[in-house]
Write a protein that holds these residues in place. Structure first.
Motif, short mmCIF file in Angstrom:
data_model
loop_
_atom_site.label_atom_id
_atom_site.label_comp_id
_atom_site.label_asym_id
_atom_site.label_seq_id
_atom_site.Cartn_x
_atom_site.Cartn_y
_atom_site.Cartn_z
N THR A 63 28.39 -135.41 13.29
CA THR A 63 29.25 -134.81 12.27
C THR A 63 28.76 -135.09 10.86
O THR A 63 29.43 -134.73 9.89
CB THR A 63 30.70 -135.29 12.42
OG1 THR A 63 30.72 -136.72 12.37
CG2 THR A 63 31.29 -134.82 13.74
N ALA A 64 27.64 -135.77 10.70
CA ALA A 64 27.07 -136.05 9.39
C ALA A 64 25.58 -135.74 9.43
O ALA A 64 24.97 -135.69 10.51
CB ALA A 64 27.33 -137.50 8.98
N ALA A 65 25.01 -135.52 8.27
CA ALA A 65 23.59 -135.18 8.20
C ALA A 65 22.99 -135.67 6.89
O ALA A 65 23.68 -135.74 5.87
CB ALA A 65 23.40 -133.67 8.33
N TYR A 66 21.70 -136.02 6.95
CA TYR A 66 20.92 -136.32 5.77
C TYR A 66 19.86 -135.24 5.59
O TYR A 66 19.36 -134.67 6.57
CB TYR A 66 20.21 -137.68 5.90
CG TYR A 66 21.08 -138.87 5.62
CD1 TYR A 66 21.40 -139.23 4.31
CD2 TYR A 66 21.58 -139.66 6.66
CE1 TYR A 66 22.19 -140.35 4.05
CE2 TYR A 66 22.37 -140.77 6.41
CZ TYR A 66 22.67 -141.11 5.10
OH TYR A 66 23.46 -142.19 4.84
N GLY A 67 19.53 -134.97 4.33
CA GLY A 67 18.48 -134.01 4.04
C GLY A 67 17.57 -134.52 2.94
O GLY A 67 18.00 -135.28 2.06
N GLY A 119 28.55 -132.63 8.09
CA GLY A 119 27.53 -132.23 9.05
C GLY A 119 26.69 -131.02 8.73
O GLY A 119 25.85 -130.63 9.54
N THR A 120 26.86 -130.41 7.56
CA THR A 120 26.12 -129.18 7.27
C THR A 120 25.34 -129.30 5.98
O THR A 120 25.91 -129.58 4.92
CB THR A 120 27.08 -127.97 7.18
OG1 THR A 120 27.78 -127.84 8.42
CG2 THR A 120 26.30 -126.69 6.94
N LEU A 121 24.03 -129.07 6.07
CA LEU A 121 23.13 -129.02 4.91
C LEU A 121 22.28 -127.76 5.05
O LEU A 121 21.73 -127.48 6.12
CB LEU A 121 22.20 -130.23 4.90
CG LEU A 121 22.66 -131.50 4.18
CD1 LEU A 121 21.78 -132.66 4.62
CD2 LEU A 121 22.59 -131.32 2.69
N SER A 122 22.16 -126.99 3.99
CA SER A 122 21.35 -125.77 4.08
C SER A 122 20.67 -125.47 2.75
O SER A 122 21.01 -126.06 1.71
CB SER A 122 22.22 -124.58 4.51
OG SER A 122 23.31 -124.39 3.64
N LEU A 123 19.70 -124.57 2.81
CA LEU A 123 18.91 -124.18 1.64
C LEU A 123 19.08 -122.67 1.44
O LEU A 123 18.82 -121.88 2.36
CB LEU A 123 17.43 -124.53 1.89
CG LEU A 123 16.47 -124.51 0.70
CD1 LEU A 123 16.84 -125.57 -0.32
CD2 LEU A 123 15.04 -124.72 1.17
N VAL A 125 20.42 -126.29 -2.79
CA VAL A 125 20.84 -127.08 -1.63
C VAL A 125 22.36 -127.03 -1.53
O VAL A 125 23.06 -127.28 -2.52
CB VAL A 125 20.37 -128.54 -1.75
CG1 VAL A 125 20.83 -129.35 -0.53
CG2 VAL A 125 18.85 -128.61 -1.89
N ILE A 126 22.85 -126.68 -0.35
CA ILE A 126 24.29 -126.63 -0.11
C ILE A 126 24.67 -127.81 0.77
O ILE A 126 24.17 -127.96 1.89
CB ILE A 126 24.69 -125.31 0.58
CG1 ILE A 126 24.21 -124.11 -0.23
CG2 ILE A 126 26.21 -125.25 0.77
CD1 ILE A 126 24.39 -122.78 0.49
N VAL A 127 25.55 -128.66 0.26
CA VAL A 127 26.01 -129.84 0.97
C VAL A 127 27.49 -129.65 1.30
O VAL A 127 28.31 -129.46 0.39
CB VAL A 127 25.83 -131.12 0.12
CG1 VAL A 127 26.41 -132.33 0.85
CG2 VAL A 127 24.36 -131.33 -0.21
N GLY A 139 29.04 -117.58 6.02
CA GLY A 139 27.76 -117.65 6.72
C GLY A 139 27.63 -118.76 7.73
O GLY A 139 26.58 -118.90 8.36
N TRP A 140 28.65 -119.58 7.90
CA TRP A 140 28.55 -120.72 8.82
C TRP A 140 28.03 -120.23 10.19
O TRP A 140 28.40 -119.15 10.65
CB TRP A 140 29.92 -121.39 8.98
CG TRP A 140 29.91 -122.63 9.79
CD1 TRP A 140 29.71 -123.90 9.36
CD2 TRP A 140 30.11 -122.74 11.22
NE1 TRP A 140 29.74 -124.79 10.39
CE2 TRP A 140 29.99 -124.10 11.56
CE3 TRP A 140 30.35 -121.81 12.23
CZ2 TRP A 140 30.12 -124.55 12.85
CZ3 TRP A 140 30.47 -122.25 13.53
CH2 TRP A 140 30.37 -123.61 13.84
N PRO A 141 27.11 -121.00 10.91
CA PRO A 141 26.66 -122.37 10.57
C PRO A 141 25.53 -122.43 9.54
O PRO A 141 25.21 -123.49 9.04
CB PRO A 141 26.20 -122.91 11.92
CG PRO A 141 25.72 -121.70 12.64
CD PRO A 141 26.64 -120.58 12.23
N ASP A 142 24.89 -121.28 9.23
CA ASP A 142 23.86 -121.27 8.19
C ASP A 142 24.54 -120.81 6.91
O ASP A 142 24.57 -119.62 6.59
CB ASP A 142 22.72 -120.33 8.59
CG ASP A 142 21.53 -120.41 7.66
OD1 ASP A 142 21.48 -121.35 6.85
OD2 ASP A 142 20.66 -119.52 7.74
N ILE A 143 25.11 -121.76 6.17
CA ILE A 143 25.95 -121.45 5.02
C ILE A 143 25.17 -120.64 3.99
O ILE A 143 24.08 -121.03 3.57
CB ILE A 143 26.51 -122.73 4.38
CG1 ILE A 143 27.21 -123.61 5.42
CG2 ILE A 143 27.46 -122.38 3.25
CD1 ILE A 143 28.41 -122.99 6.05
#
Length: 240
Positions: A135-139, A161-165, A176-178, A224-228
């Motif tokens: 449920t968490a992520a690092y980028g 849990g969601t990080l995207s570009l 970067v979307i956190v 756009g979730w899961p690719d926000i």
């Protein structure tokens, strides 16, 4: 009347022999005086073919986990077998190799961990889940400018849990979307925080906050979730 073969005068014979000796001597001198490679002490040996350096991960050879091409430049994510060490190689081999700090934070990297977007300042985001429930992520972000790539060195942390570009601000540069929980009075990962609403916060390539979305119940409520994929119209001032 008897005839006899005319004899060659002795002086002519001597002249011919001397000419042959001179010719042989000249050939020998040319052979001895021709340039030769210098290999004595302090002198360079002929250059050998260059050997490509071997990139290691965690004390052993790296394995390729993911690869993309951005703006004609190959980008390869390399890890060790245990996932505790990771490198990002930018450019044709040997390229420029960056050691990724997020590998030491217990992230799980896979074939979908690498995302790159081209532009005036192309960028690549390496992300990985952390924790037993994911449920968490690092980028970690790497940015190119004028053909030179750099690692700003500041990992992004998404406790939802969601990080995207994505190019949120439509300025031809990725952002970067956190996605994180909005829990200013609680520590990330605590029960109170994990039950709080979530929002998406957008950062530019310099690591500056651009704005936040409204609060929603879960990340799946974001565009756009899961690719926000947010737009500038989705943003407002982040809650303090």
């Amino acid at each position: 009347m008897r005839t006899t073969a005319a004899r060659t005068p002795r002086s002519a014979l001597l002249t011919a022999v001397l000419a042959a000796v001179v010719t042989v001597g000249a050939i020998g001198a040319v052979f001895l005086l021709r340039p030769r490679p210098e290999t004595g002490p302090g002198l360079a040996e002929p250059a050998a073919a260059p050997v490509k350096p071997v990139v290691t991960c965690g004390g052993g050879p790296c394995r390729q986990l993911a690869a993309v091409t951005v703006g004609g430049t190959p980008v390869v994510l390399l890890t060790d077998t245990a996932g505790g060490s990771a490198r990002l190689r930018v450019g044709p081999e040997p390229g420029t190799v960056f050691e990724l700090s997020i590998a030491q934070l217990g992230v799980r990297l896979d074939q979908n961990s690498l995302r790159c977007i081209d532009g005036p300042a192309p960028a690549c985001l390496v992300r990985g889940d952390v924790g037993d429930d994911g449920t968490a992520a690092y980028g970690e972000l790497l940015v190119g400018s004028g053909g030179v790539w750099r690692d700003p060195g500041k990992p992004f942390y998404a406790d939802a849990g969601t990080l995207s570009l994505y190019d949120v601000t439509a300025d031809a540069s990725p952002d970067v979307i956190v996605v994180r929980h909005d829990c200013p009075d609680s520590a990330a990962g605590t029960p109170k925080c994990t039950g709080a609403p979530v929002l998406g916060e957008v950062y530019d390539l310099a690591g500056r906050s651009v704005g936040c979305t409204r609060r929603v119940t879960s990340p799946s409520d974001l565009r756009g979730w899961p690719d926000i994929r947010l737009t500038h119209a989705d943003l407002r001032t982040c809650p303090s």
